[in-house]
Design a protein around this motif. Structure first.
Motif, PDB file in Angstrom:
ATOM      1  N   GLY A   1       0.775  -1.233   0.000  1.00  0.00           N
ATOM      2  CA  GLY A   1       0.000   0.000   0.000  1.00  0.00           C
ATOM      3  C   GLY A   1       0.802   1.276   0.000  1.00  0.00           C
ATOM      4  N   THR A   2       2.132   1.193  -0.172  1.00  0.00           N
ATOM      5  CA  THR A   2       2.957   2.410  -0.145  1.00  0.00           C
ATOM      6  C   THR A   2       3.064   3.096  -1.505  1.00  0.00           C
ATOM      7  OG1 THR A   2       4.908   0.971  -0.373  1.00  0.00           O
ATOM      8  CG2 THR A   2       4.384   1.771   1.835  1.00  0.00           C
ATOM      9  N   GLY A   3       2.567   2.471  -2.569  1.00  0.00           N
ATOM     10  CA  GLY A   3       2.604   3.111  -3.887  1.00  0.00           C
ATOM     11  C   GLY A   3       3.744   2.646  -4.770  1.00  0.00           C
ATOM     12  N   LYS A   4       4.100   1.368  -4.666  1.00  0.00           N
ATOM     13  CA  LYS A   4       5.224   0.854  -5.456  1.00  0.00           C
ATOM     14  C   LYS A   4       4.941   0.914  -6.966  1.00  0.00           C
ATOM     15  CE  LYS A   4       5.423  -3.022  -2.980  1.00  0.00           C
ATOM     16  NZ  LYS A   4       4.615  -2.728  -1.774  1.00  0.00           N
ATOM     17  N   GLU A   5       3.676   0.673  -7.360  1.00  0.00           N
ATOM     18  CA  GLU A   5       3.353   0.705  -8.790  1.00  0.00           C
ATOM     19  C   GLU A   5       3.455   2.120  -9.346  1.00  0.00           C
ATOM     20  OE1 GLU A   5       0.115  -0.987 -12.024  1.00  0.00           O
ATOM     21  OE2 GLU A   5      -0.182  -1.359  -9.889  1.00  0.00           O
ATOM     22  N   ILE A   6       3.112   3.130  -8.555  1.00  0.00           N
ATOM     23  CA  ILE A   6       3.256   4.524  -8.994  1.00  0.00           C
ATOM     24  C   ILE A   6       4.720   4.852  -9.214  1.00  0.00           C
ATOM     25  CG2 ILE A   6       3.006   6.925  -8.242  1.00  0.00           C
ATOM     26  CD1 ILE A   6       0.415   6.135  -6.886  1.00  0.00           C
ATOM     27  N   VAL A   7       5.582   4.390  -8.321  1.00  0.00           N
ATOM     28  CA  VAL A   7       7.022   4.628  -8.473  1.00  0.00           C
ATOM     29  C   VAL A   7       7.551   3.885  -9.698  1.00  0.00           C
ATOM     30  CG1 VAL A   7       9.289   4.332  -7.396  1.00  0.00           C
ATOM     31  CG2 VAL A   7       7.326   5.058  -6.014  1.00  0.00           C
ATOM     32  N   ALA A   8       7.084   2.665  -9.926  1.00  0.00           N
ATOM     33  CA  ALA A   8       7.507   1.896 -11.099  1.00  0.00           C
ATOM     34  C   ALA A   8       7.096   2.607 -12.390  1.00  0.00           C
ATOM     35  CB  ALA A   8       6.901   0.494 -11.051  1.00  0.00           C
ATOM     36  N   ALA A   9       5.865   3.125 -12.426  1.00  0.00           N
ATOM     37  CA  ALA A   9       5.397   3.852 -13.603  1.00  0.00           C
ATOM     38  C   ALA A   9       6.209   5.125 -13.815  1.00  0.00           C
ATOM     39  CB  ALA A   9       3.914   4.184 -13.458  1.00  0.00           C
ATOM     40  N   ALA A  10       6.586   5.789 -12.707  1.00  0.00           N
ATOM     41  CA  ALA A  10       7.413   7.002 -12.815  1.00  0.00           C
ATOM     42  C   ALA A  10       8.787   6.665 -13.396  1.00  0.00           C
ATOM     43  CB  ALA A  10       7.561   7.650 -11.440  1.00  0.00           C
ATOM     44  N   LEU A  11       9.377   5.535 -12.976  1.00  0.00           N
ATOM     45  CA  LEU A  11      10.666   5.107 -13.545  1.00  0.00           C
ATOM     46  C   LEU A  11      10.555   4.922 -15.050  1.00  0.00           C
ATOM     47  CD1 LEU A  11      11.809   2.525 -10.840  1.00  0.00           C
ATOM     48  CD2 LEU A  11      13.039   4.601 -11.491  1.00  0.00           C
ATOM     49  N   HIS A  12       9.433   4.379 -15.494  1.00  0.00           N
ATOM     50  CA  HIS A  12       9.220   4.172 -16.934  1.00  0.00           C
ATOM     51  C   HIS A  12       9.072   5.508 -17.664  1.00  0.00           C
ATOM     52  CE1 HIS A  12       7.718   2.544 -20.701  1.00  0.00           C
ATOM     53  NE2 HIS A  12       6.664   3.330 -20.596  1.00  0.00           N
ATOM     54  N   HIS A  13       8.219   6.397 -17.155  1.00  0.00           N
ATOM     55  CA  HIS A  13       7.924   7.658 -17.858  1.00  0.00           C
ATOM     56  C   HIS A  13       9.094   8.640 -17.832  1.00  0.00           C
ATOM     57  CE1 HIS A  13       3.854   6.541 -18.723  1.00  0.00           C
ATOM     58  NE2 HIS A  13       3.589   6.307 -17.446  1.00  0.00           N
ATOM     59  N   LEU A  14      10.009   8.471 -16.891  1.00  0.00           N
ATOM     60  CA  LEU A  14      11.183   9.345 -16.829  1.00  0.00           C
ATOM     61  C   LEU A  14      12.365   8.774 -17.612  1.00  0.00           C
ATOM     62  CD1 LEU A  14      11.044  10.205 -13.005  1.00  0.00           C
ATOM     63  CD2 LEU A  14      10.543  11.779 -14.890  1.00  0.00           C
ATOM     64  N   SER A  15      12.226   7.579 -18.153  1.00  0.00           N
ATOM     65  CA  SER A  15      13.336   6.900 -18.829  1.00  0.00           C
ATOM     66  C   SER A  15      13.268   7.083 -20.340  1.00  0.00           C
ATOM     67  CB  SER A  15      13.307   5.401 -18.501  1.00  0.00           C
ATOM     68  OG  SER A  15      12.233   4.770 -19.196  1.00  0.00           O
ATOM     69  N   GLY A  16      14.284   6.576 -21.016  1.00  0.00           N
ATOM     70  CA  GLY A  16      14.294   6.618 -22.485  1.00  0.00           C
ATOM     71  C   GLY A  16      13.310   5.657 -23.120  1.00  0.00           C
TER      72      GLY A  16
END
Length: 399
Positions: free
Chosen positions: A210-225
């Motif tokens: 419940g800490t938001g791991k999927e949101i962080v994973a999606a952010a890693l994707h959208h900030l990457s090449g």
């Protein structure tokens, strides 16, 4: 022990040439994460009336006793907050917090006084009774962790709104698209994330449910090449073992009973993008071996197929489990662990960042059709929300 005499002697030694400073001492009752901080002492030096009325920084104190490390933080108003855990016999019993001006001339003297007090406090901590200075409201129970806005003087608000305060407009964490919060922990995570994202390496996200791991994973994707490529996710705990291989690798028509048509598979669908494996600790061991081979060879073979197909995937995995313990018990492969954990990111639980609660609450209410101007909460209700331990973290708050 005469608590009043003890504190009188200790405060007499405080470097009185300094400016405004506030001292708090709390005792730990119970064990984290269910521990309660019992305020024992509060004292202020200087004539700043605002400083004298400051509430104890219980959120930062709870973080210190949980981590067992001292911390020095520069606050937004130009002050500094230093917190030192108090230990006896290898156990943390409480902590000492000192708030002072960041450009204080007597800074070093305040540090020496604080360190000297912190060295002597643990042995007498259990003997000291809670002491409330004159003119300061008693600190009983777990108080609100952060100051609440005061109502405007002379405002003529309806009786139904008295005792309530407006919720803030939700603030997005810089560097983490879609993540709400203002806490130091989340700001530090937001500062770190863009650099990890552009590196392109595999990442292991660790944090409670419940800490938001999927949101962080999606952010890693959208900030990457790989942002123009697909972001494909799968919760490993949600799939029965009999369907796992088919879902990840796909299959040919007729490969097994019930395989009526062709199936691409999630790994092939993630080609050119990011594949997010949530709750990786729940993946069956036979599938861990096959996933490891995909990561090594960068090729996928569907069930019933002879040929392999090349895939270009970045892997981001998440877990709430202690994978090292799972490895010791033979439930998780060590080689897969090191393949995934090129970079490890810890996501802090909500109880360590209670200043985010009001912003998250406003965000959830907004997404349920409430307008910002209409969103208010009772002072006692917000105090209770900030003091709660949130075992289910952000997901518990949402529900």
């Amino acid at each position: 022990m005469d608590s009043q005499l003890f504190w009188k002697e200790e405060t007499r030694r405080f470097p009185h040439g300094s400016g405004t400073a506030v001292v708090w001492v709390v005792r730990l009752a119970g064990a984290p994460p269910d521990a309660t901080l019992v305020p024992l002492f509060r004292w202020s030096a200087g004539a700043d009336v605002e400083a004298q009325s400051l509430r104890p920084p219980l959120g930062a104190m709870l973080r210190t006793v949980t981590r067992g490390k001292e911390e020095l933080t520069k606050l937004a108003d130009g002050a500094a907050l230093w917190i030192e855990p108090l230990r006896t016999g290898g156990r943390i019993r409480g902590c000492l917090a000192v708030r002072f001006d960041a450009d204080e001339t007597w800074r070093d003297a305040i540090f020496l006084w604080s360190q000297d007090l912190a060295a002597r406090l643990p042995v007498v901590l259990e003997q000291l009774r809670p002491l409330v200075p004159d003119g300061v409201a008693a600190l009983t129970g777990q108080q609100t962790l952060f100051p609440l806005p005061e109502p405007a003087v002379g405002c003529d608000e309806p009786a139904s709104l008295r005792g309530t305060i407006p919720l803030p407009r939700p603030a997005t964490v810089p560097g983490i698209p879609g993540c709400i919060g203002i806490s130091r922990e989340m700001r530090e995570l937001g500062e770190r994330l863009p650099g990890i994202a552009v590196s392109g390496v595999n990442v292991l996200l660790q944090g409670e449910s419940g800490t938001g791991k999927e949101i962080v994973a999606a952010a890693l994707h959208h900030l990457s090449g790989r942002r123009r490529g697909p972001f494909v996710g799968q919760n490993c705990a949600a799939l029965p073992e009999s369907l796992f291989e088919s879902e990840l690798f796909g299959h040919r028509a007729g490969a097994f009973t019930g395989a009526a048509g062709e199936k691409k598979g999630l790994l092939s669908a993630a080609h050119g993008g990011t594949f997010f494996l949530d709750e990786i600790g729940d993946m069956p061991l036979p599938l861990q071996i096959k996933l490891l081979r995909v990561m090594q060879e960068r090729r996928v073979r569907r069930i019933g197929d002879v040929q392999t197909r090349a895939v270009d995937i970045r892997f981001v995995a998440a877990t709430h489990q202690d994978l090292r313990r799972e490895i010791r018990h033979g439930r998780f492969r060590l080689d897969l662990f090191y393949r995934l954990k090129v970079v490890s990111v810890d996501i802090p639980p909500l109880r360590h960042r209670p200043e985010d609660v009001a912003h998250l609450l406003a965000w959830f209410l907004k997404h349920r059709g409430r307008e910002y101007g209409e969103m208010r909460v009772g002072e006692r209700a917000l105090a209770a929300l900030q003091a709660w331990r949130w075992p289910g973290n952000v997901r518990e708050l949402e529900n």
